[in-house]
Design a protein around this motif. Structure first.
Motif, short mmCIF file in Angstrom:
data_model
loop_
_atom_site.label_atom_id
_atom_site.label_comp_id
_atom_site.label_asym_id
_atom_site.label_seq_id
_atom_site.Cartn_x
_atom_site.Cartn_y
_atom_site.Cartn_z
N PRO A 164 -17.35 46.90 -88.27
CA PRO A 164 -18.13 46.18 -87.04
C PRO A 164 -18.82 47.35 -86.21
CG PRO A 164 -15.99 45.18 -86.99
CD PRO A 164 -15.90 46.10 -88.07
N ARG A 165 -17.91 48.33 -85.89
CA ARG A 165 -18.40 49.70 -84.94
C ARG A 165 -19.57 50.29 -85.82
NH1 ARG A 165 -12.59 52.09 -83.72
NH2 ARG A 165 -11.54 50.05 -84.60
N VAL A 214 -19.72 58.89 -90.02
CA VAL A 214 -19.88 58.11 -91.25
C VAL A 214 -21.11 57.42 -91.46
CG1 VAL A 214 -18.48 56.02 -90.76
CG2 VAL A 214 -18.03 56.98 -92.82
N VAL A 215 -21.60 56.94 -90.65
CA VAL A 215 -22.68 56.22 -90.51
C VAL A 215 -24.04 56.94 -91.01
CG1 VAL A 215 -24.52 54.71 -89.21
CG2 VAL A 215 -21.94 54.04 -89.01
N VAL A 216 -24.13 58.16 -90.09
CA VAL A 216 -25.35 58.95 -90.22
C VAL A 216 -25.25 59.54 -91.75
CG1 VAL A 216 -26.08 61.26 -89.82
CG2 VAL A 216 -25.54 59.65 -88.03
N PRO A 228 -24.03 49.10 -95.91
CA PRO A 228 -23.64 48.88 -96.95
C PRO A 228 -22.79 47.71 -97.25
CG PRO A 228 -23.04 50.93 -95.89
CD PRO A 228 -23.60 50.24 -95.05
N THR A 229 -22.78 47.43 -98.60
CA THR A 229 -21.80 46.27 -99.01
C THR A 229 -20.38 46.82 -99.10
OG1 THR A 229 -23.32 45.24 -100.49
CG2 THR A 229 -20.87 44.69 -100.76
N LEU A 255 -23.77 50.51 -85.45
CA LEU A 255 -24.48 51.63 -85.15
C LEU A 255 -25.58 51.73 -86.13
CD1 LEU A 255 -21.46 54.10 -84.92
CD2 LEU A 255 -23.38 54.21 -83.42
N TYR A 256 -25.44 50.94 -87.43
CA TYR A 256 -26.38 50.93 -88.19
C TYR A 256 -27.62 50.26 -87.69
CZ TYR A 256 -25.14 52.50 -92.95
OH TYR A 256 -25.02 53.28 -93.98
#
Ligand code: GLU
Length: 316
Positions: A215-216, A192-194, A230-231, A220-221
């Motif tokens: 927070p996880r 999801v972060v990528v 992101p917001t 990673l970000y």
């Protein structure tokens, strides 16, 4: 300033129900009010749980409700090279480490731990190497080896646009979480972060069952040097009369079920509108929902889906 971007991210692991519809509708209305671009992303990485035909059905049902988007659908399974690159980057910087613990070992460890939760077992750190030990990169992509994030022993604080100030202690709740499984699948947290980063997403709106994941994802970000996360806007869940999250035991609340029974989408929108405190239920178009929706009007309490709601939908 560049245009803000958000995403609708259904998982084709089950049918879209009224709770999913509420979240997508709110996300859509916020985006259209604020002029954000909307990306449709199908989160289809979760191999064994993906149901045949669920993707097509999710897309059809969003359209049936009158929710539209500007880009996509994008599929996670189509190109996994970015996830592999992110894993390598994390391994090279020693932010992750290989783990061969069996489920049995983890369950045994969590039973003796003071905060063992049924779903998110806290990883006790069995395989965590000392911080200065380099990672054997040749293990990347090896089946039978999972990868875990080295989570710092400190709280993460952030401001949620709806849920307010958040303080989470990841190391104390889930510990070093998985970024890739033993079967070689990228975990939801990493994918999801990528994806959010490569699709330029800076506004995430979703159910508050994912609040504890945030927070996880922020960690990673940071480690992947992806810039500002992101917001986040996390919405209270829709639950059943027994106060448990919406599921089959609460009767059939699938959108497909109502569509099959010729319930007009405007009726579904009307119920969702009432849930968003737009006044008593009445048939409503997406246009009306868009004009009237205000995030501040949402209750911070979960929404309860009742047998009377179901009867009203079917009584058309
Ligand atoms: N695919 C997830 C779901 O359907 C949403 C993930 C997210 O919004 O980060 O619950």
């Amino acid at each position: 300033m560049s245009v803000a971007r958000t995403r609708l991210a259904p998982s084709p692991t089950g049918a879209l129900h009224l709770g999913n519809a509420r979240t997508f509708l709110v996300n859509w209305a916020l985006a259209r009010q604020q002029g954000w671009k909307i990306v449709l992303r199908i989160e289809d990485l979760d191999g064994p749980r993906i149901k045949a035909g669920a993707t097509e059905l999710a897309v059809e049902l969003l359209e049936w409700l009158g929710i539209d988007w500007d880009e996509g659908p994008f599929f996670q399974l189509h190109d996994q090279s970015a996830y592999q690159a992110a894993l390598r980057q994390l391994a090279e910087q020693r932010s992750i480490y290989p783990c061969r613990c069996s489920r049995k070992q983890l369950e045994a460890a969590s039973l003796s731990a003071p905060h063992g939760h049924e779903h998110d077992l806290r990883y006790p750190g069995n395989c965590r190497p000392p911080g200065d030990q380099s990672v054997d990169l040749s293990l990347l992509g090896t089946t039978g080896v999972a990868w875990r994030m080295r989570v710092p022993d400190q709280p993460t604080v952030f401001e949620d646009e709806f849920a307010g100030r958040q303080e989470h202690y990841v190391q104390q709740t889930v510990g070093d979480f998985l970024v890739a499984t033993k079967a070689g699948l990228t975990s939801y947290q990493l994918a999801v972060v990528v994806d959010d980063a490569r699709q330029g997403i800076d506004q995430v709106v979703r159910g508050d069952d994912l609040l504890a994941s945030t927070p996880r994802q922020m960690l990673l970000y940071d480690r992947l040097e992806l810039g500002q996360p992101p917001t986040y806007t996390h919405l209270p869940l829709v639950i059943g009369e027994d106060r448990r999250r919406l599921a089959k035991r609460h009767g059939d609340s699938r959108l497909a079920h109502y569509r099959e029974r010729d319930v007009a989408p405007e009726r579904v929108l009307g119920l969702l509108g009432e849930w968003c405190n737009l006044g008593p239920r009445r048939e409503m178009s997406t246009g009306e929902f868009f004009e009237q929706f205000q995030l501040q009007r949402l209750s911070p309490e979960p929404i309860v889906f009742t047998a009377a709601d179901d009867a009203w939908l079917l009584d058309s």
